[in-house]
Design a protein around this motif. Structure first.
Motif, PDB file in Angstrom:
ATOM      1  N   LEU A 159       0.829  -1.210   0.000  1.00 16.89           N
ATOM      2  CA  LEU A 159       0.000   0.000   0.000  1.00 16.89           C
ATOM      3  C   LEU A 159       0.861   1.256   0.000  1.00 16.89           C
ATOM      4  CD1 LEU A 159      -2.703  -1.044   2.641  1.00 16.89           C
ATOM      5  CD2 LEU A 159      -2.908  -1.081   0.142  1.00 16.89           C
ATOM      6  N   THR A 161       2.220   3.131  -2.419  1.00 14.81           N
ATOM      7  CA  THR A 161       1.859   4.239  -3.311  1.00 14.81           C
ATOM      8  C   THR A 161       0.651   5.024  -2.804  1.00 14.81           C
ATOM      9  OG1 THR A 161       2.776   3.073  -5.227  1.00 14.81           O
ATOM     10  CG2 THR A 161       1.248   4.880  -5.662  1.00 14.81           C
ATOM     11  N   PRO A 162      -0.496   4.384  -2.514  1.00 11.08           N
ATOM     12  CA  PRO A 162      -1.615   5.187  -2.010  1.00 11.08           C
ATOM     13  C   PRO A 162      -1.311   5.846  -0.666  1.00 11.08           C
ATOM     14  CG  PRO A 162      -2.107   2.850  -1.802  1.00 11.08           C
ATOM     15  CD  PRO A 162      -0.877   2.972  -2.661  1.00 11.08           C
ATOM     16  N   PHE A 165       0.550   9.065  -1.265  1.00  9.63           N
ATOM     17  CA  PHE A 165      -0.358  10.134  -1.695  1.00  9.63           C
ATOM     18  C   PHE A 165      -1.189  10.664  -0.538  1.00  9.63           C
ATOM     19  CE2 PHE A 165       0.509   8.888  -6.034  1.00  9.63           C
ATOM     20  CZ  PHE A 165       0.438  10.107  -6.683  1.00  9.63           C
ATOM     21  N   ALA A 203       5.522  10.833  -6.671  1.00  4.59           N
ATOM     22  CA  ALA A 203       4.223  10.525  -6.071  1.00  4.59           C
ATOM     23  C   ALA A 203       3.947  11.395  -4.856  1.00  4.59           C
ATOM     24  CB  ALA A 203       4.174   9.041  -5.689  1.00  4.59           C
ATOM     25  N   THR A 259      -6.248  10.439  -4.025  1.00  4.65           N
ATOM     26  CA  THR A 259      -5.396   9.303  -3.655  1.00  4.65           C
ATOM     27  C   THR A 259      -5.545   8.175  -4.667  1.00  4.65           C
ATOM     28  OG1 THR A 259      -5.507   9.845  -1.300  1.00  4.65           O
ATOM     29  CG2 THR A 259      -4.918   7.589  -1.877  1.00  4.65           C
ATOM     30  N   GLY A 260      -6.780   7.888  -5.044  1.00  2.02           N
ATOM     31  CA  GLY A 260      -7.015   6.846  -6.044  1.00  2.02           C
ATOM     32  C   GLY A 260      -6.470   7.223  -7.406  1.00  2.02           C
ATOM     33  N   TRP A 263      -2.668   7.064  -7.377  1.00  2.00           N
ATOM     34  CA  TRP A 263      -2.238   5.655  -7.397  1.00  2.00           C
ATOM     35  C   TRP A 263      -2.286   5.123  -8.818  1.00  2.00           C
ATOM     36  CZ3 TRP A 263      -4.909   1.433  -3.862  1.00  2.00           C
ATOM     37  CH2 TRP A 263      -4.141   0.260  -3.886  1.00  2.00           C
ATOM     38  N   THR A 266       0.384   6.737 -11.142  1.00  2.00           N
ATOM     39  CA  THR A 266       1.708   6.193 -10.837  1.00  2.00           C
ATOM     40  C   THR A 266       1.873   4.796 -11.426  1.00  2.00           C
ATOM     41  OG1 THR A 266       1.762   7.443  -8.757  1.00  2.00           O
ATOM     42  CG2 THR A 266       3.317   5.619  -8.986  1.00  2.00           C
ATOM     43  N   ALA A 267       0.854   3.964 -11.244  1.00  2.00           N
ATOM     44  CA  ALA A 267       0.955   2.566 -11.672  1.00  2.00           C
ATOM     45  C   ALA A 267       0.933   2.410 -13.185  1.00  2.00           C
ATOM     46  CB  ALA A 267      -0.186   1.764 -11.047  1.00  2.00           C
TER      47      ALA A 267
END
Length: 550
Positions: A159, A161-162, A165, A203, A259-260, A263, A266-267
């Motif tokens: 978790l 990455t999220p 953020f 990020a 945040t979503g 994420w 970034t991905a």
């Protein structure tokens, strides 16, 4: 290579244009002069506008024999006419509004007579200075930085990455601490997880900067913007007040949405560029070369956080009890707002000051009362540029209101907007774009809003749009372009962090990293606000979407 040069060339052009603009202090001074000249033009051209108001119906007060009562001035005494239920009767009237001069004898006397009071009564000034005493001390003792670092360290790798953020967005609670503390921690954590440290920096920078106006709680930013909105709304409606919680529900929803989105960006957009690159070009660092201690807390920090964290919890419990218990200082309402909302700035001051002091003494950053006094002095010294800016901004806004130009422009522009028949969501999306572009040339959020608010808040009010909605749109536009504006003072710091891993990194590197976030955040956040308005959902506990003139 051509693509990289094009990106850098474009940003350097923007940087040259932005740097060519005068300092914001000069812009406010020039703006005040233009207001004075504009008032002269308005008077000379006999410009006038009419506004529709309602007022109490009055009639002469009569004696027992039916004759009117005459006052000491020889005029008939009037009384309010009431209906059968005792309610005052109202009537609609048209009132003419004309400009007032500043460059004649009376106007110049007004300028001199109000030069000091315009400044001392400038609402955002006290809010910023009081809030910064508490937040600034907590930042200087290291409490805010250690708390942010500990939060990221405790997050499971899956978790990461999220979490980066979310913590980045929430870091606005401590003003600008997130810019300095979080990037090296995020880079080290991404590196330890076998991922590109540049992606970690990008990020967290996106969360801190592009998501600056979102949060889950009221921060010092909320009362600051609310005061600017209230002052600007007063140009059209002197009784209007904007509360600190005006955008609370919207910024909470924005926090989870961003945040979503961050994420996903970034991905699917940012990180794939670095997966196959060597470490020297920003790719993942081999596990054996990663520093396992780069993102750790030293024992003093850990001990200080435990003790200061416990004190923070006690402070929050005291605040809650003072709000919930009948008869307590913060229980109940004060006008249209809860009493605790009226004192949100002092609460933020104490909420940061007390644990900041505890952390400072536990870790040895503070030794005695002289250290505390010195820290306060340094905090206020660092606010010198803001105080100077506030002086000129206060004069600009006061002149704008005194000449009636703010009200006249608002009425004229508001009627034009209303006659155009554009829906409110479309108007707000357009305003977001205007602010986002303005952010490329004027970096300070408060300086920009001091320019935008006196014009757009009353103008949109005249079109039936609430100041709270205009403020929410401003927050979106100001935030999304923070990651690509060359006038963001923390761009240099972010570049320094990037060069720890890629020595050849430059402005082009940073822009290529951050443009995906700026575009995605701008699009999705604007859509959220437009849908929010279309559905008619209030922006907060005191956050109406529409404005109805009294």
């Amino acid at each position: 290579m051509a693509d990289g040069r094009d990106r850098r060339g474009g940003l350097e052009a923007i940087e040259r244009i932005g740097n060519a603009l005068p300092d914001p202090v000069t812009l406010f001074a020039v703006g005040a002069l233009l207001v004075a000249l504009g008032a002269e033009w308005a008077v000379a051209s006999d410009w006038a506008v009419t506004k529709n108001l309602t007022r109490d119906v009055t009639a002469p007060l009569l004696t027992a024999d039916g004759s009117p009562v005459v006052g000491a001035d020889g005029e008939a005494v009037l009384q309010v006419v009431r209906d059968a239920d005792g309610r005052p009767q109202r009537e609609a009237v048209e009132v003419e509004v004309r400009a007032r001069r500043l460059l004649d004898a009376e106007g110049l006397y007004w300028i001199l007579g109000h030069l000091v009071s315009n400044f001392t009564a400038f609402p955002p000034l006290g809010i910023v200075l009081v809030g910064m005493l508490g937040i600034g001390l907590a930042e200087r003792t290291g409490f805010i930085g250690a708390a942010l670092k500990a939060t990221l360290i405790a997050v499971p790798r899956g978790l990461l990455t999220p979490a980066v953020f979310l913590v980045g967005v929430l870091s606005s609670l401590g003003l600008d601490a997130g810019y300095v503390v979080l990037p090296p921690v995020a880079a080290a954590l991404f590196q330890a997880a076998g991922r590109s440290p540049l992606v970690g920096i990008a990020a967290v920078f996106a969360g801190v900067a592009a998501g600056f106006s979102a949060n889950l709680v009221v921060t010092s930013l909320d009362p600051l913007l609310a005061e600017f909105s209230t002052v600007s709304a007063g140009l059209l409606d002197p009784t209007y007040e904007v509360g600190a919680r005006a955008n609370l529900w919207f910024i909470r929803a924005s926090t989870f949405l961003l945040t979503g989105v961050g994420w996903a960006v970034t991905a699917f957009w940012v990180e794939p560029r670095f997966v196959d690159k060597p470490a020297a070009e920003g790719g993942p660092t081999p596990p054996e070369e990663a520093d396992p201690n780069a993102a750790t807390l030293i024992p003093d920090e850990t001990r200080g956080l435990w003790i200061a964290g416990g004190v923070t919890l006690l402070v929050l419990i005291v605040f809650a009890l003072a709000t919930w218990i009948p008869g307590a200082p913060l229980h109940g309402m004060d006008g249209k707002f809860p009493r605790w909302v009226r004192v949100i700035v002092p609460l933020l001051f104490l909420g940061f000051l007390i644990p900041g002091l505890v952390y400072g003494f536990v870790t040895g950053r503070l030794s005695n009362d002289r250290d505390v006094a010195t820290a306060f002095g340094e905090i206020m010294a660092s606010m010198g540029p803001y105080i100077v800016l506030a002086f000129f901004a206060a004069q600009f806004i006061a002149w704008f209101g005194h000449t009636n130009l703010g009200e006249m422009l608002a009425i004229t522009g508001g009627r034009a907007l209303a006659s155009a028949g554009l829906p409110a969501p479309l108007l707000m999306v357009g305003f977001i774009g205007v602010v986002a572009i303005g952010n490329l040339f004027i970096g300070s959020m408060s300086a920009k809003y001091a320019f935008f608010a006196p014009v757009f808040v009353p103008m949109f009010m005249a079109a039936g749009i609430s100041p709270e909605l205009t403020q929410a749109a401003y927050r979106v536009g100001d935030s999304v372009s923070n990651v690509v504006t060359p006038l963001n003072p923390y761009v240099v710091i972010i570049l320094t962090f990037l060069r720890r891993y890629v020595p050849s990194a430059g402005i082009g590197t940073l822009v290529a990293l951050m443009i995906p976030y700026a575009l995605a955040f701008g699009l999705v956040w604007s859509v959220l606000l437009a849908v929010w308005v279309a559905l008619g959902i209030p922006l907060g506990p005191e956050g109406p979407l529409d404005y109805v003139a009294p």
